[in-house]
Scaffold this active site. Structure first.
Site, PDB file in Angstrom:
ATOM      1  N   HIS A   1      -1.518   6.691   7.750  1.00  0.00           N
ATOM      2  CA  HIS A   1      -0.666   7.593   6.998  1.00  0.00           C
ATOM      3  C   HIS A   1      -1.246   8.966   6.789  1.00  0.00           C
ATOM      4  O   HIS A   1      -0.751   9.920   7.006  1.00  0.00           O
ATOM      5  CB  HIS A   1       0.097   7.011   5.790  1.00  0.00           C
ATOM      6  CG  HIS A   1       1.067   6.125   5.934  1.00  0.00           C
ATOM      7  ND1 HIS A   1       2.108   6.440   6.337  1.00  0.00           N
ATOM      8  CD2 HIS A   1       1.267   4.812   5.382  1.00  0.00           C
ATOM      9  CE1 HIS A   1       3.229   5.578   6.320  1.00  0.00           C
ATOM     10  NE2 HIS A   1       2.684   4.447   5.853  1.00  0.00           N
TER      11      HIS A   1
ATOM     12  N   GLN B   1       2.618   9.907   1.439  1.00  0.00           N
ATOM     13  CA  GLN B   1       4.121   9.341   1.480  1.00  0.00           C
ATOM     14  C   GLN B   1       4.826   9.715   0.163  1.00  0.00           C
ATOM     15  O   GLN B   1       6.303   9.555   0.218  1.00  0.00           O
ATOM     16  CB  GLN B   1       4.037   7.782   1.321  1.00  0.00           C
ATOM     17  CG  GLN B   1       3.938   7.097   3.015  1.00  0.00           C
ATOM     18  CD  GLN B   1       3.729   5.949   2.806  1.00  0.00           C
ATOM     19  OE1 GLN B   1       2.637   5.296   2.256  1.00  0.00           O
ATOM     20  NE2 GLN B   1       4.382   4.857   3.131  1.00  0.00           N
TER      21      GLN B   1
ATOM     22  N   HIS C   1      -3.391   0.620   7.942  1.00  0.00           N
ATOM     23  CA  HIS C   1      -2.153   1.154   8.096  1.00  0.00           C
ATOM     24  C   HIS C   1      -2.099   2.504   7.091  1.00  0.00           C
ATOM     25  O   HIS C   1      -1.472   3.438   7.355  1.00  0.00           O
ATOM     26  CB  HIS C   1      -0.967   0.049   7.371  1.00  0.00           C
ATOM     27  CG  HIS C   1       0.336   0.790   7.354  1.00  0.00           C
ATOM     28  ND1 HIS C   1       1.454  -0.045   7.787  1.00  0.00           N
ATOM     29  CD2 HIS C   1       0.782   1.476   6.152  1.00  0.00           C
ATOM     30  CE1 HIS C   1       2.480   0.759   7.550  1.00  0.00           C
ATOM     31  NE2 HIS C   1       2.159   1.360   6.410  1.00  0.00           N
ATOM     32  N   GLU C   2      -2.753   2.044   5.905  1.00  0.00           N
ATOM     33  CA  GLU C   2      -2.629   3.322   5.055  1.00  0.00           C
ATOM     34  C   GLU C   2      -3.739   4.682   5.662  1.00  0.00           C
ATOM     35  O   GLU C   2      -3.419   5.909   5.334  1.00  0.00           O
ATOM     36  CB  GLU C   2      -3.096   3.122   3.610  1.00  0.00           C
ATOM     37  CG  GLU C   2      -2.448   1.803   2.978  1.00  0.00           C
ATOM     38  CD  GLU C   2      -0.900   2.143   2.865  1.00  0.00           C
ATOM     39  OE1 GLU C   2      -0.430   3.379   2.785  1.00  0.00           O
ATOM     40  OE2 GLU C   2       0.071   1.190   3.105  1.00  0.00           O
TER      41      GLU C   2
ATOM     42  N   GLY D   1       0.700  -1.024  -0.015  1.00  0.00           N
ATOM     43  CA  GLY D   1       0.053   0.056   0.037  1.00  0.00           C
ATOM     44  C   GLY D   1       1.102   1.372   0.002  1.00  0.00           C
ATOM     45  O   GLY D   1       1.974   1.158   0.241  1.00  0.00           O
TER      46      GLY D   1
ATOM     47  N   CYS E   1       6.850  -0.918   6.388  1.00  0.00           N
ATOM     48  CA  CYS E   1       6.275   0.124   5.258  1.00  0.00           C
ATOM     49  C   CYS E   1       7.074   0.715   4.634  1.00  0.00           C
ATOM     50  O   CYS E   1       8.464   0.504   4.971  1.00  0.00           O
ATOM     51  CB  CYS E   1       5.996   0.888   6.852  1.00  0.00           C
ATOM     52  SG  CYS E   1       5.568   2.790   6.047  1.00  0.00           S
ATOM     53  N   LEU E   2       6.893   1.033   3.355  1.00  0.00           N
ATOM     54  CA  LEU E   2       7.776   1.567   2.531  1.00  0.00           C
ATOM     55  C   LEU E   2       8.559   2.758   3.003  1.00  0.00           C
ATOM     56  O   LEU E   2       9.741   3.108   2.592  1.00  0.00           O
ATOM     57  CB  LEU E   2       7.191   1.874   1.220  1.00  0.00           C
ATOM     58  CG  LEU E   2       6.578   0.916   0.415  1.00  0.00           C
ATOM     59  CD1 LEU E   2       5.929   1.562  -0.890  1.00  0.00           C
ATOM     60  CD2 LEU E   2       7.680   0.068  -0.235  1.00  0.00           C
TER      61      LEU E   2
HETATM   62 ZN    ZN Z   1       3.289   2.787   5.310  1.00  0.00          ZN
END
Ligand code: ZN
Length: 150
Positions: free
Chosen positions: A119, A31, A115-116, A26, A73-74
């Site tokens: 963010h 981000q 999670h998204e 995601g 997480c990215l």
């Molecule tokens: Zn993330």
């Protein structure tokens, strides 16, 4: 964000590409420096859903249950932590065509959706860790911040 013009659709599609490129499950708009409220998820690696899903102006309509699972997480390359999350959720919002949608997620899918949303609300997955656990990974977080591999 009320009108879905071509420019917005291009932004949404390029976010999907960034997510796939990063091999993430995601990616939230903020981000990648886009100050709009949407995220993309892609669970095709796990056969949960075949196509990437974009949710614009997502809201949590329902959560239930609880589960602990590994999460990454990215924005924190290489860092994986056990995080407790609801087991099921329903997220409402708009799809890439501006149509109202409700996306139901269980297990991993619920984890990625929540999670998204976090963010977009300025919350990182490590914010779910206890202060003790966070202090345990301080060194790793420093390395990530400095752009080093962990
Ligand atoms: Zn993330």
């Amino acid at each position: 964000m009320d009108n879905f013009n071509g420019e917005l659709v291009d932004i949404l599609k390029s976010t999907i590409l960034s997510m796939k490129h990063g091999k993430g499950l995601g990616l939230a708009a903020n981000q990648v420096g886009i100050s709009k409220r949407f995220f993309a998820i892609d669970l095709s690696y796990f056969d949960v859903v075949k196509e990437p899903i974009i949710i614009v102006n997502p809201e949590i309509a329902e959560i239930s249950g609880s589960m602990i699972g590994e999460e990454g997480c990215l924005s924190f390359p290489g860092l994986f932590q056990e995080i407790e999350r609801p087991e099921k959720t329903i997220i409402t919002g708009l799809d890439i065509d501006g149509k109202e949608i409700a996306v139901e997620g269980k297990g991993l899918m619920a984890r990625v959706l929540l999670h998204e949303i976090d963010h977009l609300d300025g919350k990182m997955f490590i914010d779910h860790l206890s202060s003790f656990k966070r202090s345990m990974i301080k060194g790793k977080l420093k390395k990530i911040k400095a752009g080093e591999e962990i």
